[in-house]
Scaffold this motif. Structure first.
Motif, PDB file in Angstrom:
ATOM      1  N   GLY A  91     -38.623  -5.405   1.448  1.00  0.00           N
ATOM      2  CA  GLY A  91     -38.377  -6.386   2.500  1.00  0.00           C
ATOM      3  C   GLY A  91     -37.542  -7.573   2.045  1.00  0.00           C
ATOM      4  O   GLY A  91     -37.042  -8.326   2.877  1.00  0.00           O
ATOM      5  N   ASP A  92     -37.392  -7.755   0.735  1.00  0.00           N
ATOM      6  CA  ASP A  92     -36.575  -8.863   0.239  1.00  0.00           C
ATOM      7  C   ASP A  92     -35.110  -8.656   0.614  1.00  0.00           C
ATOM      8  O   ASP A  92     -34.595  -7.538   0.569  1.00  0.00           O
ATOM      9  CB  ASP A  92     -36.676  -9.008  -1.284  1.00  0.00           C
ATOM     10  CG  ASP A  92     -37.962  -9.666  -1.738  1.00  0.00           C
ATOM     11  OD1 ASP A  92     -38.678 -10.246  -0.897  1.00  0.00           O
ATOM     12  OD2 ASP A  92     -38.252  -9.612  -2.952  1.00  0.00           O
ATOM     13  N   VAL A  93     -34.451  -9.760   0.974  1.00  0.00           N
ATOM     14  CA  VAL A  93     -33.020  -9.751   1.266  1.00  0.00           C
ATOM     15  C   VAL A  93     -32.287 -10.130  -0.012  1.00  0.00           C
ATOM     16  O   VAL A  93     -32.647 -11.102  -0.677  1.00  0.00           O
ATOM     17  CB  VAL A  93     -32.680 -10.746   2.400  1.00  0.00           C
ATOM     18  CG1 VAL A  93     -31.179 -10.800   2.642  1.00  0.00           C
ATOM     19  CG2 VAL A  93     -33.414 -10.370   3.682  1.00  0.00           C
ATOM     20  N   LEU A  94     -31.296  -9.342  -0.357  1.00  0.00           N
ATOM     21  CA  LEU A  94     -30.561  -9.549  -1.604  1.00  0.00           C
ATOM     22  C   LEU A  94     -29.185 -10.154  -1.348  1.00  0.00           C
ATOM     23  O   LEU A  94     -28.558  -9.883  -0.326  1.00  0.00           O
ATOM     24  CB  LEU A  94     -30.372  -8.211  -2.329  1.00  0.00           C
ATOM     25  CG  LEU A  94     -31.641  -7.442  -2.660  1.00  0.00           C
ATOM     26  CD1 LEU A  94     -31.282  -6.077  -3.232  1.00  0.00           C
ATOM     27  CD2 LEU A  94     -32.509  -8.222  -3.618  1.00  0.00           C
ATOM     28  N   ILE A  95     -28.736 -10.950  -2.299  1.00  0.00           N
ATOM     29  CA  ILE A  95     -27.371 -11.465  -2.301  1.00  0.00           C
ATOM     30  C   ILE A  95     -26.713 -10.920  -3.562  1.00  0.00           C
ATOM     31  O   ILE A  95     -27.217 -11.130  -4.670  1.00  0.00           O
ATOM     32  CB  ILE A  95     -27.342 -13.003  -2.329  1.00  0.00           C
ATOM     33  CG1 ILE A  95     -27.990 -13.561  -1.077  1.00  0.00           C
ATOM     34  CG2 ILE A  95     -25.918 -13.508  -2.488  1.00  0.00           C
ATOM     35  CD1 ILE A  95     -28.164 -15.073  -1.096  1.00  0.00           C
ATOM     36  N   PHE A  96     -25.612 -10.213  -3.389  1.00  0.00           N
ATOM     37  CA  PHE A  96     -24.870  -9.683  -4.523  1.00  0.00           C
ATOM     38  C   PHE A  96     -23.665 -10.579  -4.784  1.00  0.00           C
ATOM     39  O   PHE A  96     -22.932 -10.931  -3.871  1.00  0.00           O
ATOM     40  CB  PHE A  96     -24.375  -8.255  -4.250  1.00  0.00           C
ATOM     41  CG  PHE A  96     -25.477  -7.235  -4.242  1.00  0.00           C
ATOM     42  CD1 PHE A  96     -25.909  -6.672  -5.427  1.00  0.00           C
ATOM     43  CD2 PHE A  96     -26.075  -6.842  -3.056  1.00  0.00           C
ATOM     44  CE1 PHE A  96     -26.925  -5.722  -5.430  1.00  0.00           C
ATOM     45  CE2 PHE A  96     -27.085  -5.900  -3.050  1.00  0.00           C
ATOM     46  CZ  PHE A  96     -27.514  -5.343  -4.239  1.00  0.00           C
ATOM     47  N   ASN A  97     -23.484 -10.929  -6.034  1.00  0.00           N
ATOM     48  CA  ASN A  97     -22.329 -11.712  -6.454  1.00  0.00           C
ATOM     49  C   ASN A  97     -21.610 -10.874  -7.513  1.00  0.00           C
ATOM     50  O   ASN A  97     -21.964 -10.923  -8.683  1.00  0.00           O
ATOM     51  CB  ASN A  97     -22.778 -13.059  -7.017  1.00  0.00           C
ATOM     52  CG  ASN A  97     -21.619 -13.950  -7.345  1.00  0.00           C
ATOM     53  OD1 ASN A  97     -20.497 -13.719  -6.928  1.00  0.00           O
ATOM     54  ND2 ASN A  97     -21.886 -14.983  -8.111  1.00  0.00           N
ATOM     55  N   VAL A  98     -20.633 -10.116  -7.083  1.00  0.00           N
ATOM     56  CA  VAL A  98     -19.951  -9.179  -7.972  1.00  0.00           C
ATOM     57  C   VAL A  98     -18.718  -9.856  -8.556  1.00  0.00           C
ATOM     58  O   VAL A  98     -17.895 -10.408  -7.825  1.00  0.00           O
ATOM     59  CB  VAL A  98     -19.544  -7.899  -7.213  1.00  0.00           C
ATOM     60  CG1 VAL A  98     -18.837  -6.932  -8.136  1.00  0.00           C
ATOM     61  CG2 VAL A  98     -20.773  -7.253  -6.585  1.00  0.00           C
ATOM     62  N   ILE A  99     -18.612  -9.811  -9.869  1.00  0.00           N
ATOM     63  CA  ILE A  99     -17.509 -10.430 -10.578  1.00  0.00           C
ATOM     64  C   ILE A  99     -16.849  -9.374 -11.454  1.00  0.00           C
ATOM     65  O   ILE A  99     -17.537  -8.609 -12.136  1.00  0.00           O
ATOM     66  CB  ILE A  99     -18.005 -11.597 -11.460  1.00  0.00           C
ATOM     67  CG1 ILE A  99     -18.684 -12.654 -10.589  1.00  0.00           C
ATOM     68  CG2 ILE A  99     -16.869 -12.202 -12.260  1.00  0.00           C
ATOM     69  CD1 ILE A  99     -19.436 -13.693 -11.382  1.00  0.00           C
ATOM     70  N   ILE A 100     -15.535  -9.333 -11.440  1.00  0.00           N
ATOM     71  CA  ILE A 100     -14.809  -8.392 -12.300  1.00  0.00           C
ATOM     72  C   ILE A 100     -14.718  -9.002 -13.695  1.00  0.00           C
ATOM     73  O   ILE A 100     -14.294 -10.140 -13.862  1.00  0.00           O
ATOM     74  CB  ILE A 100     -13.403  -8.113 -11.748  1.00  0.00           C
ATOM     75  CG1 ILE A 100     -13.522  -7.409 -10.394  1.00  0.00           C
ATOM     76  CG2 ILE A 100     -12.582  -7.276 -12.742  1.00  0.00           C
ATOM     77  CD1 ILE A 100     -12.208  -7.268  -9.660  1.00  0.00           C
ATOM     78  N   ASP A 101     -15.142  -8.233 -14.686  1.00  0.00           N
ATOM     79  CA  ASP A 101     -15.040  -8.661 -16.085  1.00  0.00           C
ATOM     80  C   ASP A 101     -13.657  -8.243 -16.569  1.00  0.00           C
ATOM     81  O   ASP A 101     -13.458  -7.124 -17.037  1.00  0.00           O
ATOM     82  CB  ASP A 101     -16.149  -8.011 -16.907  1.00  0.00           C
ATOM     83  CG  ASP A 101     -16.198  -8.486 -18.344  1.00  0.00           C
ATOM     84  OD1 ASP A 101     -15.159  -8.960 -18.861  1.00  0.00           O
ATOM     85  OD2 ASP A 101     -17.270  -8.368 -18.963  1.00  0.00           O
ATOM     86  N   GLU A 102     -12.704  -9.151 -16.428  1.00  0.00           N
ATOM     87  CA  GLU A 102     -11.311  -8.825 -16.742  1.00  0.00           C
ATOM     88  C   GLU A 102     -11.114  -8.499 -18.218  1.00  0.00           C
ATOM     89  O   GLU A 102     -10.346  -7.595 -18.555  1.00  0.00           O
ATOM     90  CB  GLU A 102     -10.399  -9.968 -16.301  1.00  0.00           C
ATOM     91  CG  GLU A 102     -10.367 -10.108 -14.789  1.00  0.00           C
ATOM     92  CD  GLU A 102      -9.502 -11.251 -14.306  1.00  0.00           C
ATOM     93  OE1 GLU A 102      -8.682 -11.766 -15.095  1.00  0.00           O
ATOM     94  OE2 GLU A 102      -9.647 -11.619 -13.132  1.00  0.00           O
ATOM     95  N   LYS A 103     -11.794  -9.204 -19.085  1.00  0.00           N
ATOM     96  CA  LYS A 103     -11.658  -8.952 -20.522  1.00  0.00           C
ATOM     97  C   LYS A 103     -12.142  -7.542 -20.869  1.00  0.00           C
ATOM     98  O   LYS A 103     -11.463  -6.793 -21.572  1.00  0.00           O
ATOM     99  CB  LYS A 103     -12.421  -9.997 -21.326  1.00  0.00           C
ATOM    100  CG  LYS A 103     -12.259  -9.852 -22.817  1.00  0.00           C
ATOM    101  CD  LYS A 103     -12.972 -10.959 -23.564  1.00  0.00           C
ATOM    102  CE  LYS A 103     -12.826 -10.766 -25.066  1.00  0.00           C
ATOM    103  NZ  LYS A 103     -13.515 -11.786 -25.834  1.00  0.00           N
ATOM    104  N   GLU A 104     -13.318  -7.181 -20.367  1.00  0.00           N
ATOM    105  CA  GLU A 104     -13.845  -5.843 -20.658  1.00  0.00           C
ATOM    106  C   GLU A 104     -12.995  -4.766 -19.996  1.00  0.00           C
ATOM    107  O   GLU A 104     -12.811  -3.681 -20.554  1.00  0.00           O
ATOM    108  CB  GLU A 104     -15.306  -5.727 -20.213  1.00  0.00           C
ATOM    109  CG  GLU A 104     -15.972  -4.430 -20.637  1.00  0.00           C
ATOM    110  CD  GLU A 104     -15.981  -4.210 -22.150  1.00  0.00           C
ATOM    111  OE1 GLU A 104     -15.941  -3.030 -22.564  1.00  0.00           O
ATOM    112  OE2 GLU A 104     -16.028  -5.189 -22.925  1.00  0.00           O
TER     113      GLU A 104
END
Length: 74
Positions: A42-55
């Motif tokens: 039931g929890d609402v999630l917030i996704f914060n997706v970041i591209i790891d440019e170095k990797e």
């Protein structure tokens, strides 16, 4: 279902090591280990997706080096 509600990621249930996430009319599995320990159904999630440019660049270089090795002329 309102447009805002249809854009929420909600934990529907847990199946073993996976959380089943509802997003609109779709569901997808997400590794439970990547969620906070106190996450529950039931929890609402917030996704914060970041591209790891170095990797990304490191992996690209590794793949290029492997390709050069694989296709080098002898």
């Amino acid at each position: 279902m309102s447009k805002k509600t249809s854009r929420l990621c909600i934990i529907d249930r847990f199946e073993g090591d996976w959380a089943v996430i509802e997003y609109g009319n779709k569901t997808f599995n997400f590794p439970k280990e990547l969620l906070p320990q106190n996450a529950k159904e039931g929890d609402v999630l917030i996704f914060n997706v970041i591209i790891d440019e170095k990797e990304t660049e490191n992996r690209k270089k590794i793949m290029e080096d492997l390709a050069k090795e694989l296709f080098k002329e002898e």
